[in-house]
Scaffold this motif. Structure first.
Motif, PDB file in Angstrom:
ATOM      1  N   ALA A 187      69.138  46.702  17.266  1.00 51.96           N
ATOM      2  CA  ALA A 187      68.016  46.456  16.602  1.00 51.96           C
ATOM      3  C   ALA A 187      67.376  47.649  16.340  1.00 51.96           C
ATOM      4  CB  ALA A 187      67.044  45.564  17.351  1.00 51.96           C
ATOM      5  N   ASN A 188      67.469  48.680  16.846  1.00 51.18           N
ATOM      6  CA  ASN A 188      66.766  50.066  16.896  1.00 51.18           C
ATOM      7  C   ASN A 188      67.531  51.118  16.358  1.00 51.18           C
ATOM      8  OD1 ASN A 188      64.366  49.269  17.556  1.00 51.18           O
ATOM      9  ND2 ASN A 188      64.273  49.647  19.703  1.00 51.18           N
ATOM     10  N   ALA A 189      68.785  50.964  16.104  1.00 51.99           N
ATOM     11  CA  ALA A 189      69.652  52.162  15.717  1.00 51.99           C
ATOM     12  C   ALA A 189      69.187  52.648  14.340  1.00 51.99           C
ATOM     13  CB  ALA A 189      71.082  51.425  15.681  1.00 51.99           C
ATOM     14  N   ALA A 190      69.106  51.435  13.433  1.00 52.96           N
ATOM     15  CA  ALA A 190      68.405  52.002  12.148  1.00 52.96           C
ATOM     16  C   ALA A 190      67.094  52.497  12.018  1.00 52.96           C
ATOM     17  CB  ALA A 190      68.518  50.594  11.227  1.00 52.96           C
ATOM     18  N   ARG A 191      66.120  51.934  13.030  1.00 50.58           N
ATOM     19  CA  ARG A 191      64.996  52.775  12.936  1.00 50.58           C
ATOM     20  C   ARG A 191      64.916  54.078  13.524  1.00 50.58           C
ATOM     21  NH1 ARG A 191      63.633  47.436  15.715  1.00 50.58           N
ATOM     22  NH2 ARG A 191      62.844  45.748  14.208  1.00 50.58           N
ATOM     23  N   GLN A 192      65.589  54.083  14.449  1.00 48.27           N
ATOM     24  CA  GLN A 192      65.624  55.459  15.027  1.00 48.27           C
ATOM     25  C   GLN A 192      66.251  56.561  13.958  1.00 48.27           C
ATOM     26  OE1 GLN A 192      68.101  54.918  18.828  1.00 48.27           O
ATOM     27  NE2 GLN A 192      66.334  54.874  19.919  1.00 48.27           N
ATOM     28  N   GLU A 193      67.574  56.152  13.481  1.00 48.02           N
ATOM     29  CA  GLU A 193      67.918  57.147  12.398  1.00 48.02           C
ATOM     30  C   GLU A 193      66.899  57.339  11.215  1.00 48.02           C
ATOM     31  OE1 GLU A 193      70.666  59.359  10.610  1.00 48.02           O
ATOM     32  OE2 GLU A 193      70.879  58.444  12.497  1.00 48.02           O
ATOM     33  N   GLN A 194      66.184  56.256  10.871  1.00 46.75           N
ATOM     34  CA  GLN A 194      64.943  56.327   9.942  1.00 46.75           C
ATOM     35  C   GLN A 194      63.950  57.589  10.438  1.00 46.75           C
ATOM     36  OE1 GLN A 194      62.791  52.976   8.945  1.00 46.75           O
ATOM     37  NE2 GLN A 194      61.882  53.760   7.131  1.00 46.75           N
ATOM     38  N   GLN A 195      63.731  57.392  11.746  1.00 44.68           N
ATOM     39  CA  GLN A 195      62.693  58.294  12.573  1.00 44.68           C
ATOM     40  C   GLN A 195      63.207  59.552  12.461  1.00 44.68           C
ATOM     41  OE1 GLN A 195      60.082  57.735  16.340  1.00 44.68           O
ATOM     42  NE2 GLN A 195      62.103  58.272  16.805  1.00 44.68           N
ATOM     43  N   LYS A 196      64.522  59.685  12.681  1.00 43.72           N
ATOM     44  CA  LYS A 196      65.007  61.229  12.937  1.00 43.72           C
ATOM     45  C   LYS A 196      65.255  61.686  11.220  1.00 43.72           C
ATOM     46  CE  LYS A 196      69.372  61.658  12.932  1.00 43.72           C
ATOM     47  NZ  LYS A 196      70.832  61.674  13.078  1.00 43.72           N
ATOM     48  N   VAL A 197      65.241  60.921  10.313  1.00 44.57           N
ATOM     49  CA  VAL A 197      65.291  61.689   9.126  1.00 44.57           C
ATOM     50  C   VAL A 197      63.789  61.896   8.619  1.00 44.57           C
ATOM     51  CG1 VAL A 197      65.602  60.961   6.602  1.00 44.57           C
ATOM     52  CG2 VAL A 197      67.380  60.186   8.384  1.00 44.57           C
ATOM     53  N   LEU A 198      62.706  61.067   8.792  1.00 49.87           N
ATOM     54  CA  LEU A 198      61.655  61.298   8.438  1.00 49.87           C
ATOM     55  C   LEU A 198      60.975  62.562   8.919  1.00 49.87           C
ATOM     56  CD1 LEU A 198      60.056  57.775   8.553  1.00 49.87           C
ATOM     57  CD2 LEU A 198      60.349  59.304   6.535  1.00 49.87           C
ATOM     58  N   LYS A 199      61.524  62.862  10.371  1.00 51.46           N
ATOM     59  CA  LYS A 199      60.981  63.939  11.397  1.00 51.46           C
ATOM     60  C   LYS A 199      61.542  65.256  10.582  1.00 51.46           C
ATOM     61  CE  LYS A 199      60.702  63.781  15.699  1.00 51.46           C
ATOM     62  NZ  LYS A 199      61.146  63.579  17.217  1.00 51.46           N
ATOM     63  N   ASN A 200      62.750  65.190  10.290  1.00 53.32           N
ATOM     64  CA  ASN A 200      63.606  66.485   9.667  1.00 53.32           C
ATOM     65  C   ASN A 200      62.685  66.677   8.210  1.00 53.32           C
ATOM     66  OD1 ASN A 200      65.104  66.587  11.836  1.00 53.32           O
ATOM     67  ND2 ASN A 200      66.821  65.583  10.896  1.00 53.32           N
ATOM     68  N   ALA A 304      68.017  52.758  28.384  1.00 54.51           N
ATOM     69  CA  ALA A 304      69.051  53.743  28.357  1.00 54.51           C
ATOM     70  C   ALA A 304      69.969  53.428  27.223  1.00 54.51           C
ATOM     71  CB  ALA A 304      69.849  53.580  29.690  1.00 54.51           C
ATOM     72  N   ALA A 305      70.421  52.346  26.944  1.00 46.75           N
ATOM     73  CA  ALA A 305      71.396  51.873  25.824  1.00 46.75           C
ATOM     74  C   ALA A 305      70.712  52.363  24.439  1.00 46.75           C
ATOM     75  CB  ALA A 305      71.814  50.349  25.950  1.00 46.75           C
ATOM     76  N   GLU A 306      69.460  52.169  24.185  1.00 50.93           N
ATOM     77  CA  GLU A 306      68.942  52.580  23.208  1.00 50.93           C
ATOM     78  C   GLU A 306      68.871  53.890  22.711  1.00 50.93           C
ATOM     79  OE1 GLU A 306      64.208  52.400  21.948  1.00 50.93           O
ATOM     80  OE2 GLU A 306      65.082  50.437  22.186  1.00 50.93           O
ATOM     81  N   GLU A 307      68.835  54.731  23.594  1.00 53.46           N
ATOM     82  CA  GLU A 307      68.617  56.182  23.703  1.00 53.46           C
ATOM     83  C   GLU A 307      70.154  56.831  23.221  1.00 53.46           C
ATOM     84  OE1 GLU A 307      66.815  57.974  26.792  1.00 53.46           O
ATOM     85  OE2 GLU A 307      64.950  57.295  26.187  1.00 53.46           O
ATOM     86  N   THR A 308      71.136  56.118  23.647  1.00 47.30           N
ATOM     87  CA  THR A 308      72.725  56.621  23.135  1.00 47.30           C
ATOM     88  C   THR A 308      72.700  57.164  21.776  1.00 47.30           C
ATOM     89  OG1 THR A 308      73.346  54.273  22.935  1.00 47.30           O
ATOM     90  CG2 THR A 308      73.756  55.192  24.938  1.00 47.30           C
ATOM     91  N   ASN A 309      71.841  56.566  20.741  1.00 48.69           N
ATOM     92  CA  ASN A 309      71.883  56.937  19.501  1.00 48.69           C
ATOM     93  C   ASN A 309      71.642  58.531  19.511  1.00 48.69           C
ATOM     94  OD1 ASN A 309      72.730  54.636  18.238  1.00 48.69           O
ATOM     95  ND2 ASN A 309      70.646  53.807  18.407  1.00 48.69           N
ATOM     96  N   ILE A 310      70.821  58.949  20.085  1.00 45.64           N
ATOM     97  CA  ILE A 310      70.160  60.180  20.194  1.00 45.64           C
ATOM     98  C   ILE A 310      71.203  61.066  20.834  1.00 45.64           C
ATOM     99  CG2 ILE A 310      68.513  61.898  21.032  1.00 45.64           C
ATOM    100  CD1 ILE A 310      66.634  59.614  21.212  1.00 45.64           C
TER     101      ILE A 310
END
Length: 582
Positions: A187-200, A304-310
């Motif tokens: 559920a959060n993989a796409a949101r985390q990727e979007q957050q990373k792109v926006l921060k960069n 913990a599982a959610e943060e594996t994307n980072i």
């Protein structure tokens, strides 16, 4: 999962797992024992309270539970402390080795590292990625393996009393251990990727616009910039808020499942150990209370599982670095010294940073002959600075070539400093003597040569009036000198370096108009006969150039002499009008 695939071909973390495997196993065992003691403490306490409330005929009947309660009560903090000490020691040893390997990689490939990474990537590798791998073990690997071990132990233990109840608890605990973490990950993989792109994106835009803040002010477009920046900030805040809402909703559902587990366990123990009080009924509180300390072991699994994307991104970036790959020429290959007039040839040049989807430069071709004065115009972010790095060989082209008399400039490092010098927009002066600052360009320069260079840039009288002259100590960053004086000192370095080609990377951007014009005239007078490449977004002084090119979104939009463009090119005419405030 992608992270497991990365681990299979990982050359950074896996080698150290085997080397420090004993400490790793000990840390996992101590983590298991911490939660085992916590659950056993509540188990014995529940039994002891129930047994004591039944008025035992002999104090010896509850003596063993009293001793066990004391032992598990002491054991829990002891094992917890030992686990933290061991796990953090293991992680710190691992990260220290990773940092050492990273420094060795960067040292071997220092010059050509920029061919594949931007400056922000370097900082990210040094500060963020290694720290992310540290958290990978402390916040993901250790808690997950500990929770899985407890899961197996609990199911086997309950199955010993009742196989069908053990199977039921197997399924209920699986919801917390597997279903919720998988849901969080998907559920959060796409949101985390979007957050990373926006921060960069925010970091890049903010950096560019801070450097070019004078342009926003002079063009009276500060409100436009602030509105655009605020919109991006609000978008990022919305994504973060969405992530937080999901986490709160998920954590609530995890607590609900734990509540359900408690009710189910209470029902099973009431059926398994019947009685009004005393006897077998004493085990009811023991089993039910033992479930509560396990919340701390199982609840963090979803996060913990959610943060594996980072961690996945960090592991991937580190594995892109190897000690064997280098942009440098082979050791047995020598580049002959370049002689005669030097010509820079740019042929179908493409460059793209790995972290971005858009090319910084695309299909760029131009020729810079010996002694020519070329001005490269373009807005902030148009690719001017990237082109300057490519011309000097600090970057290796993605496609095409930048050649100096037929030799690729990236192959000339570190000898490129014999042919090309750079005058930056923010020249740096070090906290040492003025003579040492000047001799950075030429260590063999005599005092007379230093004075000659200072005279040519108009600073001889200023330095002569200083009590210590050339031995004057310069403050850190040269703050005792004005902006124009620092630029003139940087120009003196260029004169001492005596290179045939000089890149001027917006050297007048931070100066007032009068100082800017004086510096432009000094540069043109003192660098007469040399090849000048002027990177700028101002038009002041361009009439002194032989050729002007304009770069927009990484592509060459127009080129020609300043006089020709002023007469025939409408876009250049418009730029002139804006620059003159018409």
């Amino acid at each position: 999962m992608q992270i497991f695939k990365l681990f299979k071909r990982d050359s950074w973390v896996r080698p150290f797992l085997k080397k420090y495997r004993r400490s790793l196993i000990l840390a996992l065992f101590l983590g298991f024992m911490t939660y085992f003691c916590a659950a056993a403490l509540m188990f014995n306490s529940g039994y002891l309270i129930s047994r004591a409330a039944a008025l035992p005929e002999n104090i010896l009947i509850i003596y063993v539970p009293i001793v066990l309660t004391r032992a598990f009560g002491i054991g829990r903090p002891v094992f917890r402390y030992a686990e933290r000490l061991t796990s953090h020691n293991w992680v710190l040893r691992l990260t220290s080795r990773l940092r050492l390997k990273l420094y060795q990689t960067l040292e071997q490939d220092a010059v050509f590292f920029k061919s594949h990474h931007q400056t922000g990537d370097v900082l990210g590798l040094l500060s963020n990625d290694i720290d992310h791998l540290e958290n990978l073990y402390l916040r993901t690997v250790f808690p997950t393996i500990t929770a899985w071990s407890l899961y197996v132990f609990i199911i086997i233990g309950l199955g010993w009393f009742s196989w069908w109840f053990g199977l039921a608890m197997l399924l209920l605990f699986a919801i917390i251990i597997f279903v919720f973490p998988l849901w969080s990950l998907l559920a959060n993989a796409a949101r985390q990727e979007q957050q990373k792109v926006l921060k960069n994106q925010l970091y890049t835009e903010l950096t560019d616009n801070v450097l070019g803040v004078s342009d926003w002010i002079f063009s009276q477009r500060t409100k436009e910039y602030l509105t655009a920046h605020l919109a991006n900030e609000q978008h990022l805040a919305y994504v973060r808020q969405t992530l937080q809402k999901f986490d709160h909703r998920r954590d609530f559902l995890v607590q609900v499942v734990f509540g359900l587990l408690t009710v189910v366990l209470l029902g099973w123990t009431s059926f398994r150990f019947p009685g009004s009080h005393g006897g077998a009924a004493n085990w009811i509180a023991a089993f039910v209370l033992a479930i509560f300390p396990l919340v701390d072991a199982f609840a963090p699994l979803s996060q913990a599982a959610e943060e594996t994307n980072i961690y996945q991104d960090s592991l991937q970036r580190l594995n892109q670095l190897t000690l064997t790959e280098s942009g440098q020429p082979p050791m047995d290959q020598t580049i002959p010294a370049l002689k005669g007039p030097l010509t820079l040839e740019v042929q179908q040049l493409d460059y793209q940073y790995p972290a971005t989807a858009q090319k910084a430069l695309a299909g760029l071709s131009l020729t810079i002959k010996s002694g020519e004065r070329l001005a490269i115009l373009g807005r902030s972010g148009s690719g001017k600075t990237t082109l300057a790095h490519l011309l000097r060989g600090d970057l290796k082209p993605t496609a095409g070539q930048v050649a100096l008399n037929g030799v690729a400039t990236w192959q000339l490092n570190p000898e490129i400093s014999q042919y090309i010098g750079v005058l930056h927009q923010s020249p740096y002066l070090f906290h040492t003597t003025l003579s040492n600052n000047l001799r950075l360009a030429n260590e063999q320069a005599t005092d007379q040569q230093l004075w000659n260079a200072l005279e040519r840039v108009g600073l001889k009288q200023l330095v002569a009036k200083l009590p210590a002259g050339l031995a004057t100590e310069v403050d850190e960053a040269g703050l005792r000198f004005s902006g124009g004086e620092r630029h003139r000192l940087a120009l003196a370095r260029i004169l001492l370096q005596n290179v045939p080609i000089v890149i001027l990377d917006e050297p007048t951007v931070s100066l007032d108009p009068i100082t800017e014009q004086e510096l432009i005239e000094t540069i043109n007078q003192q660098l007469a006969g040399k090849t000048l490449i002027w990177i700028t977004h101002h038009l002041q002084g361009l009439s002194l150039m032989d050729q002007v090119v304009f770069i927009e979104d990484g592509r060459l939009q127009m080129s020609g002499s300043p006089q020709e463009l002023a007469i025939h090119n409408q876009h250049y005419q418009k730029l002139l009008a804006i620059d003159r405030g018409i």
